[in-house]
Scaffold this active site. Structure first.
Site, short mmCIF file in Angstrom:
data_model
loop_
_atom_site.label_atom_id
_atom_site.label_comp_id
_atom_site.label_asym_id
_atom_site.label_seq_id
_atom_site.Cartn_x
_atom_site.Cartn_y
_atom_site.Cartn_z
N TYR A 53 0.73 -0.82 0.02
CA TYR A 53 -0.37 -0.11 -0.07
C TYR A 53 0.79 1.15 0.44
O TYR A 53 0.35 2.32 -0.66
CB TYR A 53 -0.63 -0.19 0.99
CG TYR A 53 -2.32 -0.94 0.96
CD1 TYR A 53 -2.23 -2.43 1.50
CD2 TYR A 53 -3.25 -0.84 -0.35
CE1 TYR A 53 -3.45 -2.88 1.35
CE2 TYR A 53 -3.70 -1.56 -0.79
CZ TYR A 53 -4.08 -3.23 0.37
OH TYR A 53 -4.70 -4.09 -0.23
N HIS A 106 -14.35 0.96 0.08
CA HIS A 106 -13.08 0.05 0.11
C HIS A 106 -12.02 0.46 0.73
O HIS A 106 -11.03 -0.15 1.19
CB HIS A 106 -12.88 -0.38 -0.81
CG HIS A 106 -13.70 -1.64 -1.13
ND1 HIS A 106 -13.66 -2.16 -3.05
CD2 HIS A 106 -15.42 -2.37 -0.75
CE1 HIS A 106 -14.47 -3.33 -2.81
NE2 HIS A 106 -15.18 -2.68 -1.42
N CYS A 117 -8.41 2.64 18.08
CA CYS A 117 -9.45 3.41 18.38
C CYS A 117 -10.68 3.53 16.75
O CYS A 117 -11.44 4.15 17.07
CB CYS A 117 -9.72 4.43 18.73
SG CYS A 117 -8.51 5.86 17.56
N1 APR Z 1 -13.59 2.37 -18.74
C1 APR Z 1 -14.32 1.76 -18.15
N2 APR Z 1 -14.28 0.76 -17.88
C2 APR Z 1 -13.02 0.11 -17.27
C3 APR Z 1 -11.60 0.75 -19.04
C4 APR Z 1 -12.29 1.66 -18.84
N3 APR Z 1 -10.87 3.10 -19.08
N4 APR Z 1 -10.74 0.13 -18.74
C5 APR Z 1 -11.30 -1.02 -17.37
N5 APR Z 1 -12.50 -1.03 -17.62
C6 APR Z 1 -13.51 -2.26 -16.97
C7 APR Z 1 -13.37 -3.13 -17.31
O1 APR Z 1 -13.62 -4.05 -18.28
C8 APR Z 1 -13.65 -4.30 -15.93
O2 APR Z 1 -14.95 -4.89 -16.43
O3 APR Z 1 -12.94 -2.14 -15.70
C9 APR Z 1 -13.81 -2.82 -14.76
C10 APR Z 1 -12.43 -3.83 -13.81
O4 APR Z 1 -13.19 -4.50 -13.08
P1 APR Z 1 -12.08 -4.95 -11.85
O5 APR Z 1 -10.00 -4.84 -11.51
O6 APR Z 1 -12.34 -6.36 -11.15
O7 APR Z 1 -12.18 -3.80 -10.95
P2 APR Z 1 -12.99 -3.91 -9.74
O8 APR Z 1 -14.62 -3.98 -9.76
O9 APR Z 1 -13.65 -2.12 -9.89
O10 APR Z 1 -12.84 -4.59 -8.52
C11 APR Z 1 -13.39 -4.10 -7.06
O11 APR Z 1 -12.07 -5.89 -6.17
O12 APR Z 1 -9.51 -6.51 -5.84
C12 APR Z 1 -11.69 -5.49 -5.34
O13 APR Z 1 -11.35 -4.26 -3.79
C13 APR Z 1 -10.74 -4.17 -5.22
O14 APR Z 1 -12.56 -2.38 -5.56
C14 APR Z 1 -11.90 -3.87 -6.01
C15 APR Z 1 -13.03 -4.61 -6.27
#
Ligand code: APR
Length: 242
Positions: A53, A106, A117
């Site tokens: 992080y 998140h 705390c």
């Molecule tokens: N604009 C819009 N969507 C996009 C773009 C873009 N430029 N580039 C990629 N994507 C889409 C992908 O096709 C995919 O469907 O964004 C999505 C990203 O999906 P993930 O990588 O799974 O991310 P997210 O859904 O936010 O993950 C949820 O998983 O790992 C945990 O805590 C983490 O908050 C996160 C959660």
């Protein structure tokens, strides 16, 4: 009153150079998610997780909001009190774009949290060196303010509240892997999905092959490129008498 529920994910910040999680070359391609983002991983190796992080926090300093962040911040301003934006993203790009009212489901990368705390406090882009202590109770057991797998996400209660209050649902840049967007879309007569990629539904028993089939509108574009289409649909929805 017409209100808009927005659920955003990593795709929203992709055009700002922040990697998504599950796309090709996504973060979870190069990192063992259970090692860096789970309670077991945290118990097993706090330093390893803290380094992960720290890298992301330092990297964030040089990232700028993209057109989608700017337009969503404008939307919040133009429809003050009628937009509920819940994001899964821990970056601060919506706030950098001027948004005031985004809920981070998140957590937030630029804050640390006290394990005693639960006080959270801003550290900007600075790496956690281990000499920090809680400004509220003085405890030295502070950590990243990110919800990891296996932990409760207190803000999730806002999902149901938003579904109850809103008339239009917009999902932007989320695969639905963690927060399933299909049951949410089913709650809405009016909905928009923004994603450059068609995502398959998880179960072979699903009547639909693709997640977008559960949405009224599918804008198959990158977030930054989808804003004009999205705004046109929003304007029509908000202007149209119920
Ligand atoms: N604009 C819009 N969507 C996009 C773009 C873009 N430029 N580039 C990629 N994507 C889409 C992908 O096709 C995919 O469907 O964004 C999505 C990203 O999906 P993930 O990588 O799974 O991310 P997210 O859904 O936010 O993950 C949820 O998983 O790992 C945990 O805590 C983490 O908050 C996160 C959660």
């Amino acid at each position: 009153m017409k209100k808009i529920m927005i659920l955003s994910g990593a795709g929203l910040s992709a055009e700002s150079g922040i990697r998504t999680f599950r796309d090709h070359d996504g973060l979870w391609e190069n990192h063992d998610v259970m090692k860096v983002c789970s309670t077991q991983g945290w118990i097993a190796d706090r330093q390893y997780v803290t380094r992960f992080y720290n890298d992301r926090r330092c990297d964030l300093e040089f990232k700028e909001p993209n057109h989608a962040h700017t337009m969503l911040a404008q939307l919040e301003h133009d429809y003050r009190g009628r937009v509920i934006h819940l994001t899964q993203n821990i970056d601060n790009l919506m706030e950098k774009a001027g948004a005031k009212d985004v809920t981070h489901l998140h957590g937030t990368l630029t804050d640390l949290r006290c394990e005693a705390c639960t006080e959270t406090f801003n550290v900007g882009y600075a790496p956690q060196e281990g000499n920090e202590y809680c400004p509220n109770c003085g405890n030295k057991r502070v950590r990243h303010n990110v919800v990891m797998f296996g932990e409760a996400a207190p803000e999730y209660s806002q999902l149901q509240e938003a579904i109850r209050q809103c008339t239009l649902f917009i999902a932007i840049g989320t695969s639905g892997a963690v927060i399933d967007i299909i049951p949410i879309a089913k709650e809405f007569k009016h909905s928009i999905l923004i994603d450059p990629k068609r995502q398959k539904t998880a179960s072979k028993f699903d009547p639909h092959s693709y997640i977008d089939e559960y949405f009224e509108h599918f804008i198959q574009k990158k977030a930054g490129e989808a804003m004009d289409d999205m705004m046109a649909i929003i304007k029509e929805h908000m202007d149209y008498r119920l």
